[in-house]
Enzyme design. Structure first.
Site, PDB file in Angstrom:
ATOM      1  N   GLU A   7      -2.140  -4.783  -9.876  1.00 27.65           N
ATOM      2  CA  GLU A   7      -2.249  -5.448  -8.579  1.00 27.65           C
ATOM      3  C   GLU A   7      -1.249  -6.595  -8.492  1.00 27.65           C
ATOM      4  O   GLU A   7      -1.254  -7.497  -9.347  1.00 27.65           O
ATOM      5  CB  GLU A   7      -3.657  -6.019  -8.364  1.00 27.65           C
ATOM      6  CG  GLU A   7      -4.712  -5.011  -7.969  1.00 27.65           C
ATOM      7  CD  GLU A   7      -6.033  -5.675  -7.636  1.00 27.65           C
ATOM      8  OE1 GLU A   7      -6.667  -5.259  -6.660  1.00 27.65           O
ATOM      9  OE2 GLU A   7      -6.439  -6.611  -8.348  1.00 27.65           O
TER      10      GLU A   7
ATOM     11  N   GLU B  66     -14.418 -10.317  -7.088  1.00 33.53           N
ATOM     12  CA  GLU B  66     -13.182  -9.872  -6.455  1.00 33.53           C
ATOM     13  C   GLU B  66     -12.469 -11.022  -5.740  1.00 33.53           C
ATOM     14  O   GLU B  66     -11.235 -11.094  -5.748  1.00 33.53           O
ATOM     15  CB  GLU B  66     -13.468  -8.736  -5.471  1.00 33.53           C
ATOM     16  CG  GLU B  66     -13.798  -7.419  -6.135  1.00 33.53           C
ATOM     17  CD  GLU B  66     -12.599  -6.809  -6.861  1.00 33.53           C
ATOM     18  OE1 GLU B  66     -11.446  -7.240  -6.599  1.00 33.53           O
ATOM     19  OE2 GLU B  66     -12.800  -5.909  -7.679  1.00 33.53           O
TER      20      GLU B  66
ATOM     21  N   GLU C 119      -8.686 -11.823  -7.003  1.00 35.74           N
ATOM     22  CA  GLU C 119      -7.554 -11.574  -6.109  1.00 35.74           C
ATOM     23  C   GLU C 119      -6.932 -12.845  -5.556  1.00 35.74           C
ATOM     24  O   GLU C 119      -5.722 -12.890  -5.321  1.00 35.74           O
ATOM     25  CB  GLU C 119      -7.979 -10.666  -4.956  1.00 35.74           C
ATOM     26  CG  GLU C 119      -8.280  -9.237  -5.378  1.00 35.74           C
ATOM     27  CD  GLU C 119      -8.295  -8.273  -4.206  1.00 35.74           C
ATOM     28  OE1 GLU C 119      -8.225  -8.733  -3.042  1.00 35.74           O
ATOM     29  OE2 GLU C 119      -8.350  -7.057  -4.452  1.00 35.74           O
TER      30      GLU C 119
ATOM     31  N   ARG D 228       0.851  -1.180   0.000  1.00 35.97           N
ATOM     32  CA  ARG D 228       0.000   0.000   0.000  1.00 35.97           C
ATOM     33  C   ARG D 228       0.894   1.239   0.000  1.00 35.97           C
ATOM     34  O   ARG D 228       1.535   1.553   0.994  1.00 35.97           O
ATOM     35  CB  ARG D 228      -0.927   0.005   1.216  1.00 35.97           C
ATOM     36  CG  ARG D 228      -1.962  -1.121   1.207  1.00 35.97           C
ATOM     37  CD  ARG D 228      -2.864  -1.057   0.006  1.00 35.97           C
ATOM     38  NE  ARG D 228      -4.021  -1.931   0.119  1.00 35.97           N
ATOM     39  CZ  ARG D 228      -4.932  -2.100  -0.838  1.00 35.97           C
ATOM     40  NH1 ARG D 228      -4.800  -1.441  -1.993  1.00 35.97           N
ATOM     41  NH2 ARG D 228      -5.961  -2.907  -0.655  1.00 35.97           N
TER      42      ARG D 228
ATOM     43  N   ALA E  55     -10.787  -7.631  -1.232  1.00 35.83           N
ATOM     44  CA  ALA E  55     -11.747  -6.535  -1.397  1.00 35.83           C
ATOM     45  C   ALA E  55     -11.554  -5.906  -2.759  1.00 35.83           C
ATOM     46  O   ALA E  55     -10.536  -6.112  -3.426  1.00 35.83           O
ATOM     47  CB  ALA E  55     -11.557  -5.486  -0.302  1.00 35.83           C
TER      48      ALA E  55
END
Length: 256
Positions: A205, A157, A161, A129, A141
């Site tokens: 991501e 999601e 993920e 992050r 999330a």
């Protein structure tokens, strides 16, 4: 609890109103100047917060006094447009007739998933992050697409993920992530009956996935080692549900 705190001096000179006072106050519409506190320059402040009351829980906008707290939006302009959210600048009229500026983050909303394996492990994602400058451990999330159903988004999601497909998914709760400055709502779900297929994260991501024993994860949250808000809420809900179900299960075993 309140009696103990007062006896120990924690509340100082706080005087709780009696039962008759509470009943009368609940039916009375308090003038706005007695129920609103504004931050900033207090040199002209002519009001204070309403008197603390002992009472049953009353949710927002269900108390007749709440109508006197409302702010009327006079104007709203987009101050900044971003990839994920916008920031709008609102001019509002306060309950006492004065005006103030409110900067509000406009967000499309998101989902988060408490995904539990059959052997009692929770699915967690590890992601860098930039805002914090470190890797955080979170429940999966993601952001809602325009018009997307939150339940469909949760399934999507989770798969993107973590690569996990779920047989059963149920709604847990909705949280406001920063109601003082943002309208983002995160809808939290619980997923069980997991089966790994293939992950498909967004192009920007980069994620590692852990399967951690649920008690160990909850201990980390209670010890303050997990800081992500949606993840903390998800853990505490799991813990609360487990504790509420345990006595019922025990009674059932005893009756048998």
């Amino acid at each position: 609890m309140m009696e103990d705190m007062r006896d120990e001096g924690i509340l100082g000179d706080f005087e709780a109103p009696g039962r008759d006072d509470v009943s009368a106050a609940a039916d009375e519409v308090v003038d706005a100047v007695d129920a609103y506190t504004v931050d900033g320059d207090r040199s002209t402040q002519d009001h204070e917060s309403g008197r603390p009351m002992r009472r049953h829980l009353v949710l927002g906008d269900e108390d007749p006094r709440d109508a006197q707290l409302a702010e009327k939006v006079v104007s709203e302009d987009v101050a900044w447009t971003g990839k994920i959210f916008n920031v709008d600048r609102l001019r509002v009229e306060l309950p006492n007739g004065q005006q103030a500026i409110r900067d509000v983050v406009r967000h499309p909303g998101a989902v988060a998933i408490v995904a539990l394996t059959d052997d009692g492990r929770i699915c967690l994602v590890r992601q860098y992050r930039t805002s914090l400058g470190r890797v955080t451990v979170e429940i999966p999330a993601g952001k809602l697409a325009p018009g997307e159903d939150p339940l469909d988004c949760a399934r999507r999601e989770l798969r993107e993920e973590t690569g996990m497909e779920t047989e059963k998914i149920a709604f847990l709760t909705t949280i406001g992530t920063g109601v003082g400055f943002a309208d983002e709502l995160i809808h939290i779900y619980m997923a069980t009956g997991l089966r790994f297929s293939r992950s498909d994260p967004d192009a920007d991501e980069f994620i590692n996935v852990d399967l951690v024993e649920l008690p160990e994860f909850i201990d980390a949250v209670l010890d303050g080692r997990i800081e992500d808000a949606k993840t903390v809420v998800g853990a505490l809900i799991c813990d609360a549900v487990a504790h509420r179900l345990s006595p019922v299960a025990g009674m059932a075993d005893g009756d048998a």
